[in-house]
Design a protein around this motif. Structure first.
Motif, PDB file in Angstrom:
ATOM      1  N   ILE A 167       0.845  -1.197   0.000  1.00  0.00           N
ATOM      2  CA  ILE A 167       0.000   0.000   0.000  1.00  0.00           C
ATOM      3  C   ILE A 167       0.887   1.256   0.000  1.00  0.00           C
ATOM      4  O   ILE A 167       0.630   2.224  -0.722  1.00  0.00           O
ATOM      5  CB  ILE A 167      -0.933  -0.011   1.237  1.00  0.00           C
ATOM      6  CG1 ILE A 167      -1.897  -1.210   1.146  1.00  0.00           C
ATOM      7  CG2 ILE A 167      -1.697   1.300   1.367  1.00  0.00           C
ATOM      8  CD1 ILE A 167      -2.643  -1.506   2.428  1.00  0.00           C
ATOM      9  N   ARG A 168       1.959   1.186   0.792  1.00  0.00           N
ATOM     10  CA  ARG A 168       2.870   2.337   0.844  1.00  0.00           C
ATOM     11  C   ARG A 168       3.418   2.674  -0.547  1.00  0.00           C
ATOM     12  O   ARG A 168       3.522   3.849  -0.910  1.00  0.00           O
ATOM     13  CB  ARG A 168       4.034   2.051   1.810  1.00  0.00           C
ATOM     14  CG  ARG A 168       5.049   3.202   1.870  1.00  0.00           C
ATOM     15  CD  ARG A 168       6.096   3.012   2.920  1.00  0.00           C
ATOM     16  NE  ARG A 168       6.874   1.797   2.690  1.00  0.00           N
ATOM     17  CZ  ARG A 168       7.809   1.342   3.515  1.00  0.00           C
ATOM     18  NH1 ARG A 168       8.086   1.995   4.635  1.00  0.00           N
ATOM     19  NH2 ARG A 168       8.485   0.232   3.251  1.00  0.00           N
ATOM     20  N   GLU A 169       3.728   1.621  -1.320  1.00  0.00           N
ATOM     21  CA  GLU A 169       4.250   1.846  -2.669  1.00  0.00           C
ATOM     22  C   GLU A 169       3.301   2.707  -3.519  1.00  0.00           C
ATOM     23  O   GLU A 169       3.715   3.674  -4.141  1.00  0.00           O
ATOM     24  CB  GLU A 169       4.377   0.506  -3.410  1.00  0.00           C
ATOM     25  CG  GLU A 169       5.771  -0.003  -3.587  1.00  0.00           C
ATOM     26  CD  GLU A 169       5.730  -1.454  -4.063  1.00  0.00           C
ATOM     27  OE1 GLU A 169       5.202  -1.684  -5.167  1.00  0.00           O
ATOM     28  OE2 GLU A 169       6.192  -2.330  -3.301  1.00  0.00           O
ATOM     29  N   VAL A 170       2.043   2.296  -3.524  1.00  0.00           N
ATOM     30  CA  VAL A 170       1.071   3.015  -4.357  1.00  0.00           C
ATOM     31  C   VAL A 170       0.833   4.418  -3.795  1.00  0.00           C
ATOM     32  O   VAL A 170       0.758   5.402  -4.539  1.00  0.00           O
ATOM     33  CB  VAL A 170      -0.259   2.220  -4.442  1.00  0.00           C
ATOM     34  CG1 VAL A 170      -1.315   2.993  -5.197  1.00  0.00           C
ATOM     35  CG2 VAL A 170      -0.024   0.876  -5.119  1.00  0.00           C
ATOM     36  N   HIS A 171       0.766   4.523  -2.484  1.00  0.00           N
ATOM     37  CA  HIS A 171       0.553   5.801  -1.826  1.00  0.00           C
ATOM     38  C   HIS A 171       1.713   6.758  -2.118  1.00  0.00           C
ATOM     39  O   HIS A 171       1.509   7.949  -2.371  1.00  0.00           O
ATOM     40  CB  HIS A 171       0.411   5.555  -0.315  1.00  0.00           C
ATOM     41  CG  HIS A 171       0.007   6.771   0.465  1.00  0.00           C
ATOM     42  ND1 HIS A 171       0.876   7.445   1.288  1.00  0.00           N
ATOM     43  CD2 HIS A 171      -1.177   7.426   0.546  1.00  0.00           C
ATOM     44  CE1 HIS A 171       0.247   8.470   1.848  1.00  0.00           C
ATOM     45  NE2 HIS A 171      -1.002   8.483   1.417  1.00  0.00           N
ATOM     46  N   SER A 172       2.936   6.209  -2.134  1.00  0.00           N
ATOM     47  CA  SER A 172       4.102   7.082  -2.340  1.00  0.00           C
ATOM     48  C   SER A 172       4.208   7.551  -3.790  1.00  0.00           C
ATOM     49  O   SER A 172       4.943   8.490  -4.084  1.00  0.00           O
ATOM     50  CB  SER A 172       5.386   6.359  -1.917  1.00  0.00           C
ATOM     51  OG  SER A 172       5.620   5.293  -2.808  1.00  0.00           O
ATOM     52  N   GLN A 173       3.453   6.895  -4.688  1.00  0.00           N
ATOM     53  CA  GLN A 173       3.430   7.399  -6.075  1.00  0.00           C
ATOM     54  C   GLN A 173       2.532   8.627  -6.189  1.00  0.00           C
ATOM     55  O   GLN A 173       2.404   9.210  -7.274  1.00  0.00           O
ATOM     56  CB  GLN A 173       2.891   6.319  -7.031  1.00  0.00           C
ATOM     57  CG  GLN A 173       3.826   5.139  -7.211  1.00  0.00           C
ATOM     58  CD  GLN A 173       3.092   3.910  -7.775  1.00  0.00           C
ATOM     59  OE1 GLN A 173       1.912   3.978  -8.097  1.00  0.00           O
ATOM     60  NE2 GLN A 173       3.798   2.800  -7.861  1.00  0.00           N
ATOM     61  N   GLY A 174       1.856   8.977  -5.099  1.00  0.00           N
ATOM     62  CA  GLY A 174       1.023  10.177  -5.112  1.00  0.00           C
ATOM     63  C   GLY A 174      -0.466   9.896  -5.255  1.00  0.00           C
ATOM     64  O   GLY A 174      -1.272  10.816  -5.366  1.00  0.00           O
ATOM     65  N   HIS A 175      -0.842   8.609  -5.249  1.00  0.00           N
ATOM     66  CA  HIS A 175      -2.268   8.284  -5.338  1.00  0.00           C
ATOM     67  C   HIS A 175      -2.948   8.434  -3.977  1.00  0.00           C
ATOM     68  O   HIS A 175      -2.323   8.256  -2.940  1.00  0.00           O
ATOM     69  CB  HIS A 175      -2.453   6.821  -5.769  1.00  0.00           C
ATOM     70  CG  HIS A 175      -2.096   6.572  -7.201  1.00  0.00           C
ATOM     71  ND1 HIS A 175      -2.877   7.004  -8.235  1.00  0.00           N
ATOM     72  CD2 HIS A 175      -1.046   5.924  -7.751  1.00  0.00           C
ATOM     73  CE1 HIS A 175      -2.319   6.627  -9.376  1.00  0.00           C
ATOM     74  NE2 HIS A 175      -1.199   5.989  -9.114  1.00  0.00           N
ATOM     75  N   GLU A 176      -4.243   8.714  -4.027  1.00  0.00           N
ATOM     76  CA  GLU A 176      -5.056   8.544  -2.832  1.00  0.00           C
ATOM     77  C   GLU A 176      -5.443   7.069  -2.807  1.00  0.00           C
ATOM     78  O   GLU A 176      -5.832   6.517  -3.842  1.00  0.00           O
ATOM     79  CB  GLU A 176      -6.310   9.408  -2.916  1.00  0.00           C
ATOM     80  CG  GLU A 176      -5.977  10.903  -2.895  1.00  0.00           C
ATOM     81  CD  GLU A 176      -7.228  11.759  -2.958  1.00  0.00           C
ATOM     82  OE1 GLU A 176      -7.472  12.514  -2.010  1.00  0.00           O
ATOM     83  OE2 GLU A 176      -7.963  11.647  -3.960  1.00  0.00           O
TER      84      GLU A 176
END
Ligand code: ASP
Ligand code: MG
Length: 416
Positions: free
Chosen positions: A26-35
């Motif tokens: 989840i952190r990976e996707v979140h760190s790409q700037g997604h909500e």
């Protein structure tokens, strides 16, 4: 960047170590700037264990209490996952289905989602928080806790993605994607890069367990791109979307099978206008799901009808017909269990003649007798003896050129 919904199944959150792994995904996707909005299932086999616990008390639990019981599984996993996200220094908040505004009808055990009141979720997202929603559960208009049916977390995820107009919905599971057939039967099965919604819907309905059919229906209706991928590897998964660009010319994209099939033949029915509607009306009133239907006319007076049902329903189907013997006016009733259905699915079929011929030839060459056939624009199904089902799947997988490293011919056989 927009919203992404990530769903993780029971195996993916089956232990504390795995929950930590999910938090990192989840952190990976979140760190790409997604909500990010996350949905999870209950840990491991917990839902089965809860069902078994109820079974120790009664054979016939109240559906309301069953929902009360089963929804606890997801409540555990959302809380633990949210704690794991906090440990990574990420702001996150968990919600049960009802807190998340998941409003369903009141049918316990197989409720359908009516709408999602997303206000609370949006407030959290606006504050920069990751939202973790319990899968598989909702609340009826009159405040009763409901579940969406086994495997329903996929549907929770897709419904959230639709309601939030997410960029896409990621279904993270224990396989690396959607395969051309069950790799346990055909080791040469290969992972598809892409598949269309309607092909996926056929495959899911025909028994491919990777996605809950209702989730595919929902994704198709709201045009939510889905990606099915593994929680445990970095491999790209399979995209399920409106139309697929690659492999467009393939006639057949996958082979599915269903081992739960029985056939009933009603012989010597009067050949009248109302015969079929009367017969299948009776079965429909008894909520029996009929699949393939074959009618053969003897002459102006007499007609035979054969149809297939799930093997778990054949007795009931036979009883309904026997109880109405006089009204229906047939001569003989024959039923046969121990059958399977094998299906070839592919959107390219509509425009490519010869798929049926190729299917029949492959089965004939393998010495497999075809008992019934049904077709739609994108699938052909044959009922056969169950003990030959695996052979049939292998033969069809090869015949349609789906084995790894074999390029499929796009020409159709002559004469069909
Ligand atoms: N935990 C539920 C089940 O096992 C829902 C799901 O996993 O999708 O059926
Ligand atoms: Mg599942």
């Amino acid at each position: 960047m927009g919203i992404v919904v990530q769903k993780f199944g029971g195996t993916s959150v089956g232990s504390i170590e795995r929950i930590r792994n999910v938090a990192r995904r989840i952190r990976e996707v979140h760190s790409q700037g997604h909500e990010v909005v996350v949905t999870v299932s209950a840990m491991g086999k917990q839902t089965d264990e809860l069902v078994a616990l109820a079974g120790q008390i009664t054979d016939d639990p109240s559906p309301r209490e069953m929902d009360m019981l089963l929804t606890t599984g997801e409540q555990i996993s959302i809380a633990l996952l949210t704690m794991a996200l906090h440990e990574l220094g990420l702001p996150a908040r968990s919600f049960t289905g009802w807190q998340a505004g998941m409003v369903t009808d009141a049918v316990h055990g197989k409720a359908r989602i009516k709408r999602i009141d997303t206000e609370k979720i949006r407030q959290c997202l606006d504050r920069g928080e990751i939202v973790v929603v319990a899968g598989f559960q909702g609340i009826s208009e009159d405040g009763e806790i409901t579940t969406l049916g086994r495997g329903g977390s996929d549907t929770t995820a897709v419904a959230l993605a639709a309601a939030l107009s997410a960029d896409y919905c990621e279904i993270n599971t224990d396989v690396t994607g959607v395969f051309t057939t069950d790799p346990r039967i055909v080791p040469q099965a290969r992972k598809l890069d892409e598949i269309s919604f309607d092909e996926m819907l056929e495959l899911a309905n025909l028994g491919a367990a990777v996605l809950h059919p209702r989730s595919v229906e929902c994704a198709m209706k709201h045009n939510v791109p889905l990606v099915v991928r593994s929680s445990f590897t970095e491999e790209p998964g399979t995209w399920v979307k409106e139309s697929v660009t690659m492999e467009d010319t393939l006639q057949v994209r996958g082979i599915a099978y269903d081992l739960n099939v029985a056939r009933i033949k009603v012989l010597g029915l009067p050949n009248r206008v109302e015969t079929l509607s009367r017969l299948f009306g009776l079965l429909a009133d008894a909520h029996i799901n009929v699949d393939m239907i074959v009618q053969s006319e003897h002459d102006a007076e007499v007609v035979d009808v054969a149809f297939s049902v799930g093997e778990d329903e054949w007795k009931q189907a036979r009883n309904v017909i026997e109880q109405n013997r006089e009204t229906l006016g047939y001569v003989k009733l024959i039923s046969e269990t121990g059958l399977a259905k094998v299906s070839a699915v592919g959107a390219g079929m509509v425009t490519n003649p010869g798929v049926a011929a190729r299917m029949f030839t492959a089965l004939t060459d393998a010495g497999i007798r075809i008992k019934m056939v049904s077709t739609s624009e994108i699938k052909i199904s044959c009922a056969i003896a169950r003990e030959r089902a695996k052979d049939a799947v292998r033969a069809l997988h090869t015949a349609f050129g789906l084995d790894v490293n074999i390029q499929q011919e796009v020409t159709s056989p002559a004469g069909v």
